[in-house]
Scaffold this motif. Structure first.
Motif, PDB file in Angstrom:
ATOM      1  N   THR A 157       0.808  -1.217   0.000  1.00 21.86           N
ATOM      2  CA  THR A 157       0.000   0.000   0.000  1.00 21.86           C
ATOM      3  C   THR A 157       0.838   1.263   0.000  1.00 21.86           C
ATOM      4  N   SER A 158       2.097   1.153  -0.041  1.00 18.03           N
ATOM      5  CA  SER A 158       3.067   2.250  -0.066  1.00 18.03           C
ATOM      6  C   SER A 158       2.451   3.655  -0.010  1.00 18.03           C
ATOM      7  N   PHE A 159       2.679   4.299   1.076  1.00 17.02           N
ATOM      8  CA  PHE A 159       2.172   5.650   1.306  1.00 17.02           C
ATOM      9  C   PHE A 159       2.685   6.624   0.249  1.00 17.02           C
ATOM     10  N   SER A 160       3.849   6.351  -0.304  1.00 15.81           N
ATOM     11  CA  SER A 160       4.422   7.253  -1.302  1.00 15.81           C
ATOM     12  C   SER A 160       3.574   7.319  -2.569  1.00 15.81           C
ATOM     13  N   GLY A 161       2.905   6.241  -2.932  1.00 20.76           N
ATOM     14  CA  GLY A 161       2.013   6.265  -4.091  1.00 20.76           C
ATOM     15  C   GLY A 161       0.847   7.213  -3.871  1.00 20.76           C
ATOM     16  N   PHE A 162       0.298   7.195  -2.683  1.00 17.26           N
ATOM     17  CA  PHE A 162      -0.795   8.093  -2.297  1.00 17.26           C
ATOM     18  C   PHE A 162      -0.327   9.546  -2.328  1.00 17.26           C
ATOM     19  N   ILE A 163       0.843   9.808  -1.762  1.00 17.21           N
ATOM     20  CA  ILE A 163       1.382  11.163  -1.713  1.00 17.21           C
ATOM     21  C   ILE A 163       1.715  11.671  -3.120  1.00 17.21           C
ATOM     22  N   TYR A 164       2.267  10.806  -3.968  1.00 18.28           N
ATOM     23  CA  TYR A 164       2.595  11.219  -5.334  1.00 18.28           C
ATOM     24  C   TYR A 164       1.339  11.600  -6.110  1.00 18.28           C
ATOM     25  N   PHE A 165       0.277  10.824  -5.940  1.00 18.78           N
ATOM     26  CA  PHE A 165      -1.000  11.125  -6.584  1.00 18.78           C
ATOM     27  C   PHE A 165      -1.494  12.510  -6.158  1.00 18.78           C
ATOM     28  N   LEU A 166      -1.450  12.793  -4.855  1.00 15.73           N
ATOM     29  CA  LEU A 166      -1.883  14.102  -4.357  1.00 15.73           C
ATOM     30  C   LEU A 166      -0.935  15.218  -4.806  1.00 15.73           C
ATOM     31  N   TYR A 167       0.337  14.922  -4.888  1.00  9.64           N
ATOM     32  CA  TYR A 167       1.334  15.907  -5.322  1.00  9.64           C
ATOM     33  C   TYR A 167       1.072  16.353  -6.762  1.00  9.64           C
ATOM     34  N   LYS A 168       0.696  15.413  -7.625  1.00  4.62           N
ATOM     35  CA  LYS A 168       0.389  15.777  -9.014  1.00  4.62           C
ATOM     36  C   LYS A 168      -0.798  16.733  -9.071  1.00  4.62           C
ATOM     37  N   ILE A 169      -1.820  16.490  -8.264  1.00  4.41           N
ATOM     38  CA  ILE A 169      -2.982  17.381  -8.223  1.00  4.41           C
ATOM     39  C   ILE A 169      -2.586  18.734  -7.638  1.00  4.41           C
ATOM     40  N   PHE A 170      -1.775  18.717  -6.603  1.00  2.86           N
ATOM     41  CA  PHE A 170      -1.308  19.944  -5.955  1.00  2.86           C
ATOM     42  C   PHE A 170      -0.525  20.825  -6.937  1.00  2.86           C
ATOM     43  N   ASN A 171       0.311  20.211  -7.757  1.00  2.00           N
ATOM     44  CA  ASN A 171       1.108  20.964  -8.737  1.00  2.00           C
ATOM     45  C   ASN A 171       0.250  21.583  -9.835  1.00  2.00           C
ATOM     46  N   GLN A 172      -0.923  21.026 -10.068  1.00  2.00           N
ATOM     47  CA  GLN A 172      -1.824  21.602 -11.062  1.00  2.00           C
ATOM     48  C   GLN A 172      -2.495  22.860 -10.531  1.00  2.00           C
ATOM     49  N   GLY A 173      -2.401  23.083  -9.226  1.00  2.43           N
ATOM     50  CA  GLY A 173      -2.977  24.270  -8.610  1.00  2.43           C
ATOM     51  C   GLY A 173      -4.461  24.184  -8.335  1.00  2.43           C
ATOM     52  N   ASP A 174      -5.011  23.003  -8.455  1.00  3.63           N
ATOM     53  CA  ASP A 174      -6.434  22.812  -8.213  1.00  3.63           C
ATOM     54  C   ASP A 174      -6.653  22.444  -6.746  1.00  3.63           C
ATOM     55  N   TRP A 175      -6.808  23.440  -5.885  1.00  4.90           N
ATOM     56  CA  TRP A 175      -6.913  23.237  -4.443  1.00  4.90           C
ATOM     57  C   TRP A 175      -8.172  22.490  -4.043  1.00  4.90           C
ATOM     58  N   ILE A 176      -9.262  22.782  -4.698  1.00  3.05           N
ATOM     59  CA  ILE A 176     -10.525  22.121  -4.348  1.00  3.05           C
ATOM     60  C   ILE A 176     -10.434  20.626  -4.652  1.00  3.05           C
ATOM     61  N   LYS A 177      -9.912  20.288  -5.805  1.00  2.00           N
ATOM     62  CA  LYS A 177      -9.742  18.885  -6.175  1.00  2.00           C
ATOM     63  C   LYS A 177      -8.775  18.195  -5.212  1.00  2.00           C
ATOM     64  N   PHE A 178      -7.698  18.887  -4.843  1.00  2.00           N
ATOM     65  CA  PHE A 178      -6.722  18.346  -3.900  1.00  2.00           C
ATOM     66  C   PHE A 178      -7.366  18.023  -2.558  1.00  2.00           C
ATOM     67  N   ILE A 179      -8.105  18.964  -2.007  1.00  2.00           N
ATOM     68  CA  ILE A 179      -8.753  18.777  -0.697  1.00  2.00           C
ATOM     69  C   ILE A 179      -9.817  17.686  -0.775  1.00  2.00           C
ATOM     70  N   MET A 180     -10.572  17.656  -1.872  1.00  2.00           N
ATOM     71  CA  MET A 180     -11.593  16.617  -2.035  1.00  2.00           C
ATOM     72  C   MET A 180     -10.967  15.232  -2.072  1.00  2.00           C
ATOM     73  N   PHE A 181      -9.919  15.051  -2.885  1.00  2.00           N
ATOM     74  CA  PHE A 181      -9.285  13.744  -2.987  1.00  2.00           C
ATOM     75  C   PHE A 181      -8.611  13.340  -1.682  1.00  2.00           C
ATOM     76  N   LEU A 182      -7.973  14.274  -1.016  1.00  2.00           N
ATOM     77  CA  LEU A 182      -7.324  13.979   0.261  1.00  2.00           C
ATOM     78  C   LEU A 182      -8.343  13.435   1.259  1.00  2.00           C
ATOM     79  N   ASN A 183      -9.430  14.144   1.420  1.00  2.00           N
ATOM     80  CA  ASN A 183     -10.463  13.709   2.370  1.00  2.00           C
ATOM     81  C   ASN A 183     -11.166  12.441   1.909  1.00  2.00           C
ATOM     82  N   LEU A 184     -11.471  12.354   0.623  1.00  2.00           N
ATOM     83  CA  LEU A 184     -12.159  11.185   0.100  1.00  2.00           C
ATOM     84  C   LEU A 184     -11.325   9.920   0.287  1.00  2.00           C
ATOM     85  N   ILE A 185     -10.065   9.992  -0.039  1.00  2.00           N
ATOM     86  CA  ILE A 185      -9.199   8.819   0.084  1.00  2.00           C
ATOM     87  C   ILE A 185      -9.084   8.375   1.538  1.00  2.00           C
ATOM     88  N   ILE A 186      -8.909   9.320   2.448  1.00  2.00           N
ATOM     89  CA  ILE A 186      -8.779   8.965   3.862  1.00  2.00           C
ATOM     90  C   ILE A 186     -10.078   8.370   4.399  1.00  2.00           C
TER      91      ILE A 186
END
Length: 109
Positions: A62-91
């Motif tokens: 389940t490597s936590f780094s895969g989860f973080i990399y996925f969120l990092y790609k969204i974060f770099n796109q500058g889409d904060w709403i999508k980032f926060i939604m995915f972070l909360n949804l995944i958890i």
């Protein structure tokens, strides 16, 4: 722990990493890992078996780094709403999935 246990942990890490690379989908891996961790946690396993499965297999699967990399790609796109939604949804989804695995395991035994 004995040297034999360390060998089994390394072997479990190898198998977990191999399966992770075979599936290549962070969301599915996360869901499967959460379910099976919940399933394993509810069982009364020996200390070494728990370490082999939880610290060996599932930590690499389940490597936590895969989860973080996925969120990092969204974060770099500058889409904060999508980032926060995915972070909360995944958890939240993973917590419920882990609880479901725990619950299923208790019902089986």
């Amino acid at each position: 722990m004995k040297i034999k246990s360390f060998f089994y942990i390394l072997l479990a890490c190898y198998v977990g990493t191999f399966l992770r690379l075979s599936i290549n989908n962070n969301f599915i891996i996360s869901i499967l890992g959460s379910f099976f961790v919940g399933f394993i946690v509810s069982k009364k396993l020996s200390y070494s078996s728990e370490k082999i499965l939880l610290s060996g297999f599932f930590s690499c699967f389940t490597s936590f780094s895969g989860f973080i990399y996925f969120l990092y790609k969204i974060f770099n796109q500058g889409d904060w709403i999508k980032f926060i939604m995915f972070l909360n949804l995944i958890i939240i989804v993973n917590l419920f999935t882990m609880y479901f695995g725990f619950w299923i395991s208790r019902k089986i035994t």
